[in-house]
Write an enzyme that holds these catalytic residues in place. Structure first.
Site, PDB file in Angstrom:
ATOM      1  N   CYS A   1     -16.352  10.880  -2.480  1.00  0.00           N
ATOM      2  CA  CYS A   1     -15.943  10.811  -1.764  1.00  0.00           C
ATOM      3  C   CYS A   1     -16.747  10.024  -1.468  1.00  0.00           C
ATOM      4  O   CYS A   1     -18.118   9.597  -1.074  1.00  0.00           O
ATOM      5  CB  CYS A   1     -16.663  11.205  -0.729  1.00  0.00           C
TER       6      CYS A   1
ATOM      7  N   LYS B   1       0.537   3.594   5.329  1.00  0.00           N
ATOM      8  CA  LYS B   1      -0.583   2.485   6.232  1.00  0.00           C
ATOM      9  C   LYS B   1      -0.019   1.227   6.989  1.00  0.00           C
ATOM     10  O   LYS B   1      -0.480   0.087   7.316  1.00  0.00           O
ATOM     11  CB  LYS B   1      -2.045   2.051   5.206  1.00  0.00           C
TER      12      LYS B   1
ATOM     13  N   ASP C   1       0.774  -1.219   0.080  1.00  0.00           N
ATOM     14  CA  ASP C   1      -0.094  -0.192   0.358  1.00  0.00           C
ATOM     15  C   ASP C   1       1.247   0.778  -0.094  1.00  0.00           C
ATOM     16  O   ASP C   1       1.962   1.339   0.791  1.00  0.00           O
ATOM     17  CB  ASP C   1      -0.792   0.003   1.375  1.00  0.00           C
TER      18      ASP C   1
ATOM     19  N   CYS D   1     -10.431 -15.254 -15.729  1.00  0.00           N
ATOM     20  CA  CYS D   1      -9.191 -14.131 -14.690  1.00  0.00           C
ATOM     21  C   CYS D   1      -9.887 -12.680 -14.901  1.00  0.00           C
ATOM     22  O   CYS D   1     -11.375 -12.265 -15.312  1.00  0.00           O
ATOM     23  CB  CYS D   1      -8.209 -13.785 -15.405  1.00  0.00           C
TER      24      CYS D   1
END
Lengths: 334, 334
Positions: free
Chosen positions: A159, A37, A14, A137
């Site tokens: 958001c 993170k 991350d 896939c």
């Protein structure tokens, strides 16, 4: 959850930093604000279980310059043994570009993975198992956004809503399916959907697309087809695990059946029907009592023989009243 | 999860202390060993959200001597306002005696509650909503173990298996249903089951038993029957919430329908059928392409009008090829 279960090694990728806005759903704490993170996660996870090795990678997997590092991490530093690959990759990202990167790396290196997602409305989600060449896939049946080749699928300036409940449940499905996959119990699910508004859990089965636009996927499909032609069902990556599991379950059922039959005879209960699909053990019920015990159908708290027998038997009473059976049961307690 | 969502006040009852053996499934950390569970939970929850008030009660709710304290805590110190009751009680215990205590307190004081449980085999569980007089109480359809009056239902010496995944998922269901109940969104579920082995989610509806052996339950049922006779459907505790929700959803659907119809006309898409039950928006597909986009059916990432329309419409193309539509979509991006 996986740390608590004692998974030996977890790699985390991350590039982001912890923000206060994450607190509503992720497992960070306010004082971790500003940390990467991956380091915050390492800290929390090692607090939970110091025996799990957490390897943090604080970079974006979608940048071309990080591609080799990403692939090396998965294939050379992935396993507990040196120079070995991860057993399974869990994809918990919020955009299609990252999913396509994971898809490509997993196809190239034959890494099984699980995809997960929660919708922007925060009240639905899914997990999906992807086995290169065997299941579709991520490009076999592309979302429209992928099919159109849009560069960034996560809408800027949006958001999205999020709920720790929906995320926690979807993460729970993923971790549970991971345990089933790694430890060979239960049926590993190819797809589990979750619609929180109605507590509805759609399941979908899709076949790999032989005309997938990803050439590596087509190549893996052909390799799998060749293995199937040579080995039959045994070519499936989960075949051995499924077989072992079925054998173990059959043994457990046989043992439970023997125990239940002996117990039933002792209690004067007659076995009327058997069915693998029936979860409930129906307690003897006098006329006029409609409800069957919910608790009893799910938990094995009360019975002993009932524990393993509950998927196998449907029982009914052989004429004795509920009161008589209860009296017997009480007597047994003293 | 509830703390992250900003619930104002949470009362926690538990007489136990944190043990290392809890680490495999509960959210404690090794350094909290020896602390009372309520204080360890308070510490962790306040770290997550200092704005949530956590009130710990470190006593056993089943001891007669604690009964009054338990009831006072619920009814006098339960709400955010002084001398008010809790809005909802969540029961997450591992024995029947505690469940019966909760059941009795909730019947006496008309407190809605949710019961939860995970089976000893760790791979199944459930949640259940109990509204005094309206849904069955915990004694309306007793587990056999309750019916027989055994004093302690949790078997001594049995070290039950447990998985953080199953517990996390069941806790997620409970927290999600709590949010739906308190905030009036979605359909509040009366019962959600979870069978981890097969990812099966049984749902059960049971009626309150007019011959329940708990007299207070029978009394509450009669009170509810009287309210129903006078007020009809409006007597149901969730009636107002359901009505408000349905009105809001109808408005959202009408707005989405208008938007989708306008958008469809612009794109040359013909609406063939409508159905509340159909979750999928079918993208236009040329012949030979079988798979429908899974991602697209669940998330609203790509579309705009599709977001609210997805439960309402089934669309198909009006003759334009996928390529032509994609070109249009691409053009729209620039």
């Amino acid at each position: 959850m996986l740390t608590r279960c004692g998974i030996s090694k977890i790699l985390i990728f991350d590039y982001d930093k912890v923000e206060l806005a994450n607190m509503n759903r992720l497992f960070y704490r306010p004082e971790q604000k500003g940390m990467t993170k991956v380091l915050a996660a390492k800290q929390t996870l090692e607090d939970i279980n110091p025996d799990t090795e957490i390897v943090p990678y604080a970079f974006s997997i979608t940048s071309t310059e990080n591609w080799q590092d990403f692939v090396d991490a998965l294939t050379k530093n992935g396993g507990v043994q040196p120079n070995s690959s991860v057993d399974l990759l869990l994809c918990c990202v919020d955009n299609f570009q990252a999913r396509l990167t994971v898809n490509y790396a997993c196809l190239l290196h034959n890494i099984p993975w699980m995809e997960s997602g929660v919708a922007e409305n925060a009240v639905s989600g899914h997990i999906q198992l992807l086995l290169p060449g065997v299941t579709p896939c991520y490009e076999c049946c592309p979302p429209l956004v992928v099919a159109t080749g849009m560069p960034e699928a996560k809408r800027e300036g949006v958001c999205a809503a999020s709920l720790p409940t929906t995320m926690g449940i979807v993460a729970g499905f993923m971790a549970q399916n991971t345990l089933k996959y790694l430890l060979n119990f239960g049926t590993v699910s190819e797809y589990v959907g979750y619609d929180a508004m109605r507590d509805h859990f759609p399941s979908i089965t899709i076949k790999a697309n032989p005309e997938c636009r990803n050439e590596t996927c087509v190549q893996r499909q052909q390799e799998y087809a060749a293995r199937r032609a040579a080995m039959g069902d045994a070519a499936h990556p989960l075949h051995q695990a499924n077989k072992q599991r079925e054998e173990r379950e059959a043994k457990e059922r046989a043992a439970a059946r023997a125990k239940a039959t002996a117990s039933a005879a002792e209690w004067g209960i007659v076995i009327e029907a058997r069915g693998k699909e029936d979860l409930a053990v129906h307690a003897p019920q006098p006329e006029g009592v409609e409800a069957v015990s919910v608790e009893y159908a799910y938990s094995s708290g009360a019975g002993n023989a009932a524990e393993h027998a509950q998927e196998e038997f449907v029982m009914t009473d052989g004429g004795e009243s509920l009161e008589a059976l209860m009296a017997k049961m009480k007597a047994l307690q003293h």
